[in-house]
Design an enzyme around this catalytic site. Structure first.
Site, PDB file in Angstrom:
ATOM      1  N   HIS A   1      20.119 -18.719  23.166  1.00  0.00           N
ATOM      2  CA  HIS A   1      20.261 -20.046  22.237  1.00  0.00           C
ATOM      3  C   HIS A   1      21.512 -19.734  21.484  1.00  0.00           C
ATOM      4  O   HIS A   1      22.132 -18.686  21.297  1.00  0.00           O
ATOM      5  CB  HIS A   1      19.008 -20.015  21.228  1.00  0.00           C
ATOM      6  CG  HIS A   1      18.978 -18.838  20.290  1.00  0.00           C
ATOM      7  ND1 HIS A   1      19.842 -18.811  19.178  1.00  0.00           N
ATOM      8  CD2 HIS A   1      18.292 -17.589  20.332  1.00  0.00           C
ATOM      9  CE1 HIS A   1      19.420 -17.499  18.637  1.00  0.00           C
ATOM     10  NE2 HIS A   1      18.582 -16.916  18.933  1.00  0.00           N
TER      11      HIS A   1
ATOM     12  N   GLU B   1      10.991 -14.794  21.614  1.00  0.00           N
ATOM     13  CA  GLU B   1      11.660 -13.743  21.030  1.00  0.00           C
ATOM     14  C   GLU B   1      10.797 -12.462  21.063  1.00  0.00           C
ATOM     15  O   GLU B   1       9.488 -12.990  20.745  1.00  0.00           O
ATOM     16  CB  GLU B   1      12.663 -13.748  19.891  1.00  0.00           C
ATOM     17  CG  GLU B   1      13.419 -12.667  19.425  1.00  0.00           C
ATOM     18  CD  GLU B   1      14.275 -12.072  20.283  1.00  0.00           C
ATOM     19  OE1 GLU B   1      13.778 -11.195  21.171  1.00  0.00           O
ATOM     20  OE2 GLU B   1      15.520 -12.229  19.990  1.00  0.00           O
TER      21      GLU B   1
END
Length: 198
Positions: free
Chosen positions: A8, A82
Site C-alpha cells: 500500500h 497485515e
C-alpha cells in the site's frame, strides 16, 4: 498466473513509525495518494483481470485509482491483511514484533502476544492467494502489506533470508510472481530488480 503483489501507499502511521495493523487502519497521506495514482499509471498497461486488497483502508485507497483506470471492481479479501501486531499495536518500538516474526522460521507456532502466530498468518494469507488464483484470471493485482508480503514471499518462493533482509519494501513497491498455489510461486521481480534465484 501472473500475480502483482503490491504494498500500500504511505500512511500517517508509516510517517509516525507506528505498528498499525488492526482494522480499519489509518488513511493514506497526500504522498500516499500520489503514490497510488503513480501505481495506477504504472500498472494500467498490464492485462489485469482483477484487483484484490486487504480489508484495511489504506490498501483499498491504494487500489482505487487503478480500479478506476481499468474499470474494475476491487475485491476485498481480509486474508491479505497485515500480520496482526496484537499487544504491540500502534507501538513505535518495532523490535519485539520483528523478533517474533523472524522466530517463525524455526517456530511457526509461536504467536505475537494478542496477535498472529506464524501458522495462523500463513493459513489465512495462503487462503486469500488461493482464492485469487482460483478466480481464473491470467493476471491480477493484490494490494497488501509490507511484513505480510515479506513473510509470505520468503516462505513461498524459498528466498534466502539474507538476500531478503537486504532489500527494502517501500510503499507501492510491486513484487511480480508467476505460478499458482499447487505448482508453487516464483518471484520474478522485486520492484524493478529482476530476480534470478528463488
Amino acid at each position: 498466473m501472473r500475480l502483482f503483489l503490491v504494498r500500500h501507499g504511505e500512511t500517517h502511521a508509516n510517517v509516525a513509525r507506528q505498528l498499525d495493523t488492526a482494522v480499519p487502519g489509518l488513511d493514506l497521506t497526500d504522498t500516499g495518494r500520489q503514490q497510488a495514482r503513480a501505481l495506477a499509471e504504472r500498472l494500467a498497461t498490464e492485462d489485469l483481470g482483477a484487483i484484490y486488497t486487504s480489508d484495511l483502508v489504506r490498501a483499498q485507497q491504494t487500489a482505487a485509482p487503478l480500479a478506476r483506470a481499468l474499470g474494475l471492481r476491487v475485491v476485498v479479501l481480509p486474508g491479505l491483511r497485515e500480520i496482526q501486531a496484537g499487544d504491540y499495536e500502534m507501538s513505535t518500538e518495532w523490535g519485539p514484533f520483528v523478533d517474533t516474526v523472524k522466530r517463525w522460521r524455526e517456530d511457526p507456532e509461536h504467536a505475537i502476544p494478542g496477535g498472529d502466530s506464524g501458522i495462523g498468518f500463513m493459513a489465512r494469507y495462503e487462503a486469500a492467494i488461493r482464492r485469487i488464483a482460483g478466480d481464473g484470471h491470467e493476471s491480477a493485482v493484490a494490494v497488501s502489506h509490507g511484513a505480510a508480503m515479506r513473510v509470505w514471499v520468503a516462505a513461498t518462493a524459498g528466498l534466502d533470508p539474507t538476500w531478503l533482509e537486504g532489500r527494502r519494501l517501500d510503499n507501492t513497491l510491486v513484487l511480480t510472481l508467476d505460478g499458482d498455489p499447487d505448482a508453487g510461486w516464483r518471484l520474478l521481480a522485486w520492484g524493478d530488480e529482476p530476480v534470478t534465484h528463488g
